[in-house]
Design a protein around this motif. Sequence first.
Motif, PDB file in Angstrom:
ATOM      1  N   UNK A  36      -3.791   5.407  -3.856  1.00  0.00           N
ATOM      2  CA  UNK A  36      -4.086   6.835  -3.661  1.00  0.00           C
ATOM      3  C   UNK A  36      -5.151   7.021  -2.592  1.00  0.00           C
ATOM      4  N   UNK A  37      -6.197   6.200  -2.658  1.00  0.00           N
ATOM      5  CA  UNK A  37      -7.280   6.289  -1.674  1.00  0.00           C
ATOM      6  C   UNK A  37      -6.760   5.886  -0.294  1.00  0.00           C
ATOM      7  N   UNK A  38      -5.975   4.826  -0.233  1.00  0.00           N
ATOM      8  CA  UNK A  38      -5.395   4.387   1.052  1.00  0.00           C
ATOM      9  C   UNK A  38      -4.514   5.497   1.632  1.00  0.00           C
ATOM     10  N   UNK A  39      -3.762   6.193   0.789  1.00  0.00           N
ATOM     11  CA  UNK A  39      -2.915   7.299   1.258  1.00  0.00           C
ATOM     12  C   UNK A  39      -3.773   8.413   1.854  1.00  0.00           C
ATOM     13  N   UNK A  40      -4.898   8.742   1.217  1.00  0.00           N
ATOM     14  CA  UNK A  40      -5.813   9.765   1.758  1.00  0.00           C
ATOM     15  C   UNK A  40      -6.384   9.328   3.099  1.00  0.00           C
ATOM     16  N   UNK A  41      -6.793   8.065   3.175  1.00  0.00           N
ATOM     17  CA  UNK A  41      -7.378   7.551   4.412  1.00  0.00           C
ATOM     18  C   UNK A  41      -6.331   7.532   5.524  1.00  0.00           C
ATOM     19  N   UNK A  42      -5.099   7.171   5.194  1.00  0.00           N
ATOM     20  CA  UNK A  42      -4.011   7.160   6.179  1.00  0.00           C
ATOM     21  C   UNK A  42      -3.774   8.560   6.730  1.00  0.00           C
ATOM     22  N   UNK A  65     -12.770  -4.409   5.074  1.00  0.00           N
ATOM     23  CA  UNK A  65     -11.640  -5.257   5.450  1.00  0.00           C
ATOM     24  C   UNK A  65     -10.329  -4.704   4.877  1.00  0.00           C
ATOM     25  N   UNK A  66     -10.331  -4.284   3.613  1.00  0.00           N
ATOM     26  CA  UNK A  66      -9.129  -3.725   2.984  1.00  0.00           C
ATOM     27  C   UNK A  66      -8.672  -2.477   3.736  1.00  0.00           C
TER      28      UNK A  66
END
Length: 183
Positions: A36-42, A65-66
């Motif tokens: 979910x966080x990666x989707x927001x950052x993307x 790094x992630x």
Amino acid sequence: MIKELIVVEGKSDTVAIKRAVQADTIETGGSAVDRTVIAKITLAMERRGVIILTDPDHAGERIRKIVSTKVPGCKHAFIPEKDATRKGDIGVENASPEAIRHALENVHTSFEGAPILIEIADLMEAGMLVNSNAAERRMALGNLLGIGYCNGKQLYKRLAMFGITREEFACALAQIDLGGITS
């Protein structure tokens, strides 16, 4: 107002950022960065751009790094450990507004496939590897170049990833040697 969204670890970091600058943040909620966080950052990267500003510790580097692996093209801001430490606690939340502004004024954009401008032999000669003062010298170099502290292997990668020139490297080395941190 900073255009990019700033990726931080938690609520205290957001408070510290907002004391220093007018900006929006995305909180990872710790080192287990979920989808979910990666989707927001993307989405943020596509719309406004992203600056990663995590704690200058192992967990912060893991998050950096992630995020940068899953969302390529992020900008990176680094606060030196000495400027983010209060009463033995290391974190963005402990940094002064001035330290945060300085880090955000000196962001670096990473790009994969960057040409190697500084070789391992250069790092050896500069006392950044296999030297009794290597860790101290790497910390000083990372602080001067605004790329954060890292081990020797990561330093080699960051110098290339952020396009640090031989001139920038030499200038930072001269400052380190003038300051008494010798190889």
